[in-house]
Design an enzyme around this catalytic site. Sequence first.
Site, PDB file in Angstrom:
ATOM      1  N   GLN A 144       0.617  -1.115   0.080  1.00  0.00           N
ATOM      2  CA  GLN A 144       0.157  -0.017  -0.154  1.00  0.00           C
ATOM      3  C   GLN A 144       0.860   1.294  -0.048  1.00  0.00           C
ATOM      4  OE1 GLN A 144      -1.735   0.259   3.938  1.00  0.00           O
ATOM      5  NE2 GLN A 144      -3.374   1.777   3.114  1.00  0.00           N
ATOM      6  N   GLY A 145       0.898   2.075  -1.054  1.00  0.00           N
ATOM      7  CA  GLY A 145       1.710   3.165  -1.300  1.00  0.00           C
ATOM      8  C   GLY A 145       0.836   4.416  -0.889  1.00  0.00           C
ATOM      9  N   SER A 186       1.471   6.652   2.604  1.00  0.00           N
ATOM     10  CA  SER A 186       2.424   7.731   3.320  1.00  0.00           C
ATOM     11  C   SER A 186       3.444   8.190   2.652  1.00  0.00           C
ATOM     12  CB  SER A 186       2.670   6.899   4.872  1.00  0.00           C
ATOM     13  OG  SER A 186       1.687   6.261   5.289  1.00  0.00           O
ATOM     14  N   SER A 246       4.557  -1.475   4.196  1.00  0.00           N
ATOM     15  CA  SER A 246       4.878  -2.747   4.419  1.00  0.00           C
ATOM     16  C   SER A 246       4.853  -3.552   3.415  1.00  0.00           C
ATOM     17  CB  SER A 246       3.531  -3.299   5.351  1.00  0.00           C
ATOM     18  OG  SER A 246       3.373  -2.235   6.556  1.00  0.00           O
ATOM     19  N   GLU A 292      -9.818  -1.565   5.569  1.00  0.00           N
ATOM     20  CA  GLU A 292      -8.461  -1.939   6.551  1.00  0.00           C
ATOM     21  C   GLU A 292      -8.886  -1.887   7.978  1.00  0.00           C
ATOM     22  OE1 GLU A 292      -5.312   1.065   5.991  1.00  0.00           O
ATOM     23  OE2 GLU A 292      -4.042  -0.161   7.138  1.00  0.00           O
ATOM     24  N   GLU A 326      -4.837   9.159  17.747  1.00  0.00           N
ATOM     25  CA  GLU A 326      -5.076  10.806  18.015  1.00  0.00           C
ATOM     26  C   GLU A 326      -6.324  11.095  16.834  1.00  0.00           C
ATOM     27  OE1 GLU A 326      -2.100   9.905  18.191  1.00  0.00           O
ATOM     28  OE2 GLU A 326      -1.531  10.324  20.087  1.00  0.00           O
TER      29      GLU A 326
HETATM   30  C1  LIG Z   1       4.246  -0.857  11.282  1.00  0.00           C
HETATM   31  C2  LIG Z   1       3.532   0.141  10.298  1.00  0.00           C
HETATM   32  C3  LIG Z   1       2.994  -0.328   9.251  1.00  0.00           C
HETATM   33  C4  LIG Z   1       2.689   0.778   8.196  1.00  0.00           C
HETATM   34  N1  LIG Z   1       2.461   0.221   7.031  1.00  0.00           N
HETATM   35  C5  LIG Z   1       2.117   1.393   6.000  1.00  0.00           C
HETATM   36  C6  LIG Z   1       1.900   0.865   4.659  1.00  0.00           C
HETATM   37  O1  LIG Z   1       1.998  -0.299   4.186  1.00  0.00           O
HETATM   38  N2  LIG Z   1       1.512   1.689   3.695  1.00  0.00           N
HETATM   39  C7  LIG Z   1       1.704   3.117   3.933  1.00  0.00           C
HETATM   40  O2  LIG Z   1       1.368   4.014   3.249  1.00  0.00           O
HETATM   41  N3  LIG Z   1       1.694   3.679   5.400  1.00  0.00           N
HETATM   42  C8  LIG Z   1       2.063   2.690   6.462  1.00  0.00           C
HETATM   43  N4  LIG Z   1       2.226   3.148   7.773  1.00  0.00           N
HETATM   44  C9  LIG Z   1       2.423   4.544   7.786  1.00  0.00           C
HETATM   45  C10 LIG Z   1       1.274   5.057   8.873  1.00  0.00           C
HETATM   46  O3  LIG Z   1      -0.043   5.050   7.904  1.00  0.00           O
HETATM   47  C11 LIG Z   1       1.623   6.613   9.192  1.00  0.00           C
HETATM   48  O4  LIG Z   1       2.621   6.125  10.133  1.00  0.00           O
HETATM   49  C12 LIG Z   1       0.250   7.097  10.119  1.00  0.00           C
HETATM   50  O5  LIG Z   1      -0.600   7.529   9.219  1.00  0.00           O
HETATM   51  C13 LIG Z   1       1.064   8.254  10.807  1.00  0.00           C
HETATM   52  O6  LIG Z   1       1.728   9.312   9.809  1.00  0.00           O
HETATM   53  P1  LIG Z   1       3.081   9.677  10.249  1.00  0.00           P
HETATM   54  O7  LIG Z   1       3.947   8.593  10.730  1.00  0.00           O
HETATM   55  O8  LIG Z   1       3.775  10.534   9.184  1.00  0.00           O
HETATM   56  O9  LIG Z   1       2.837  10.446  11.538  1.00  0.00           O
HETATM   57  P2  LIG Z   1       2.443  12.158  11.535  1.00  0.00           P
HETATM   58  O10 LIG Z   1       1.257  12.143  10.848  1.00  0.00           O
HETATM   59  O11 LIG Z   1       3.498  13.014  11.255  1.00  0.00           O
HETATM   60  O12 LIG Z   1       1.997  12.459  13.196  1.00  0.00           O
HETATM   61  C14 LIG Z   1       2.863  12.480  14.169  1.00  0.00           C
HETATM   62  C15 LIG Z   1       2.408  12.574  15.311  1.00  0.00           C
HETATM   63  O13 LIG Z   1       1.168  13.734  15.427  1.00  0.00           O
HETATM   64  C16 LIG Z   1      -0.125  13.416  15.594  1.00  0.00           C
HETATM   65  N5  LIG Z   1      -1.202  14.209  14.874  1.00  0.00           N
HETATM   66  C17 LIG Z   1      -0.988  14.499  13.531  1.00  0.00           C
HETATM   67  N6  LIG Z   1      -1.981  15.084  13.167  1.00  0.00           N
HETATM   68  C18 LIG Z   1      -2.699  15.289  14.181  1.00  0.00           C
HETATM   69  C19 LIG Z   1      -3.924  15.888  14.357  1.00  0.00           C
HETATM   70  N7  LIG Z   1      -4.703  16.569  13.277  1.00  0.00           N
HETATM   71  N8  LIG Z   1      -4.545  16.102  15.509  1.00  0.00           N
HETATM   72  C20 LIG Z   1      -3.830  15.312  16.467  1.00  0.00           C
HETATM   73  N9  LIG Z   1      -2.920  14.694  16.438  1.00  0.00           N
HETATM   74  C21 LIG Z   1      -2.281  14.798  15.535  1.00  0.00           C
HETATM   75  C22 LIG Z   1      -0.019  12.022  15.207  1.00  0.00           C
HETATM   76  O14 LIG Z   1      -1.278  11.032  16.008  1.00  0.00           O
HETATM   77  C23 LIG Z   1       1.290  11.457  15.927  1.00  0.00           C
HETATM   78  O15 LIG Z   1       1.441  11.377  17.022  1.00  0.00           O
HETATM   79  C24 LIG Z   1       2.799   1.999   8.701  1.00  0.00           C
HETATM   80  C25 LIG Z   1       3.036   2.251   9.802  1.00  0.00           C
HETATM   81  C26 LIG Z   1       3.522   1.591  10.727  1.00  0.00           C
HETATM   82  C27 LIG Z   1       4.023   1.953  12.107  1.00  0.00           C
END
Ligand SMILES: Cc1cc2nc3c(=O)[nH]c(=O)nc-3n(C[C@H](O)[C@H](O)[C@H](O)COP(=O)(O)OP(=O)(O)OC[C@H]3O[C@@H](n4cnc5c(N)ncnc54)[C@H](O)[C@@H]3O)c2cc1C
Length: 397
Positions: free
Chosen positions: A130-131, A133, A165, A248, A381
């Site tokens: 899944q592409g 993030s 992933s 999902e 969150e």
């Molecule tokens: C094990 C694992 C597998 C994954 N697999 C995939 C995958 O296959 N494909 C894919 O595309 N992605 C994948 N992801 C990515 C995942 O979807 C993102 O990590 C997630 O959406 C959060 O984005 P970020 O890491 O950029 O954090 P950010 O969005 O930068 O958030 C950082 C912090 O700020 C908080 N925050 C952000 N915005 C708000 C708001 N509006 N209100 C309150 N708090 C807020 C968040 O809750 C978090 O604590 C995976 C992640 C993990 C950990």
Amino acid sequence: MDLTLTPAEEKFRDECRAWLDVHVPQQWHDSAFRESLTPAGEIDFLKSWQQTLYNGGWVGLTWPREYGGRGATLMQQVIFNQEMARAKAPPLINVLGIIIAGPTIMVHGTEEQKRRYLPKILNAEEIWCQGFSEPNSGSDLASLATRASLDGDEFVVNGQKIWNSYAHISQQCLLLVRTDPSVPKHKGISALIVDMQSPGVTVKPLRQITGDAEFNEIFFDNVRVPRADLVGEIDDGWNVAITILMFERLNTASLLEIQTKIALDELIDTARRTLRNGRPATEDPLIRQKLAQIYTDVEILRLSTYRSVTRFQRGQRPGPEGSIDKLFWSETAQRLFEVAMEVLGPQGQLVKGSKWAVDSGHWSYQFLRSRADTVAGGTSEILRNIIGERVLGLPKG
Ligand SMILES: Cc1cc2nc3c(=O)[nH]c(=O)nc-3n(C[C@H](O)[C@H](O)[C@H](O)COP(=O)(O)OP(=O)(O)OC[C@H]3O[C@@H](n4cnc5c(N)ncnc54)[C@H](O)[C@@H]3O)c2cc1C
């Protein structure tokens, strides 16, 4: 909501159980065997297991027969998931194909895409990732910047994804791209199916806190994608993305609810075998309280998941309520593994491979692994925001 199984469902459960009793590879339960597998060997093993399941008619139970499924009900799928967990069967390697890509193609894909992609998802011939993030676009997914522009009958894709992933073992990627940067951010997004072997695709694995490298960065450098691999309408990818995220969350919760119950049973067993002040940890009043709280939470999770399944069975598409199950499951799982660390005390620090690690380091591994659960598939969150705004109808913060 009716929580009792009908006689037909009981018969189906018995059929699943009997099949799994015969077919689950017993080596999987031997930690020495699992530790002896190389990463490539484990992939081959899991692919072969998915093929065995597929040949038995157990993959994509709810999918239409014409695309290789079984046309079963979601309740039957839940029963099968429960039986898989009960038998401690190896997982399905093509999990993202099954819970995300397949259902999305069934809702938004063309007939040609359904015939081309769905059967190979089921038999694990093609693994999917899944592409979504990007380094600067996670929770605020609609701000994604990976660009795709049309050149004749092809899109040309440039940009970077992250945390993907299974990308290192995938043949296909369901990718979100920006096709029109001139309109508000939710409007100019499209969904593409990208062949991961295309020239210009580079995958770099990322190592996690557990030591595993399950997820990756993907770089796209002038990658050409046929227009026929657009899913849904051009610039309507946000609609496709919402479908994907709802499926999902629904599927994740119904799959993981039972695994959490099994983890709790195992924890109670471990607590019975672990001494605190010379007595089994299960006789310590504080530990008893904590185990009882997790037991209650796991029951709530089961009922909440069944409510979502019932809603789906009545013909409703998964909605924002799926966020409740995902949030509650991920936080319950984290609390469960925190209690496990407390039960084990200092020995809980020992990881896999250590001679003195309890249960071969299973608990410390799961404790570390579960930290990702409140991030992947939507952070806690963000899920609370969705529940507040879209389920409870509270004003936007
Ligand atoms: C094990 C694992 C597998 C994954 N697999 C995939 C995958 O296959 N494909 C894919 O595309 N992605 C994948 N992801 C990515 C995942 O979807 C993102 O990590 C997630 O959406 C959060 O984005 P970020 O890491 O950029 O954090 P950010 O969005 O930068 O958030 C950082 C912090 O700020 C908080 N925050 C952000 N915005 C708000 C708001 N509006 N209100 C309150 N708090 C807020 C968040 O809750 C978090 O604590 C995976 C992640 C993990 C950990």
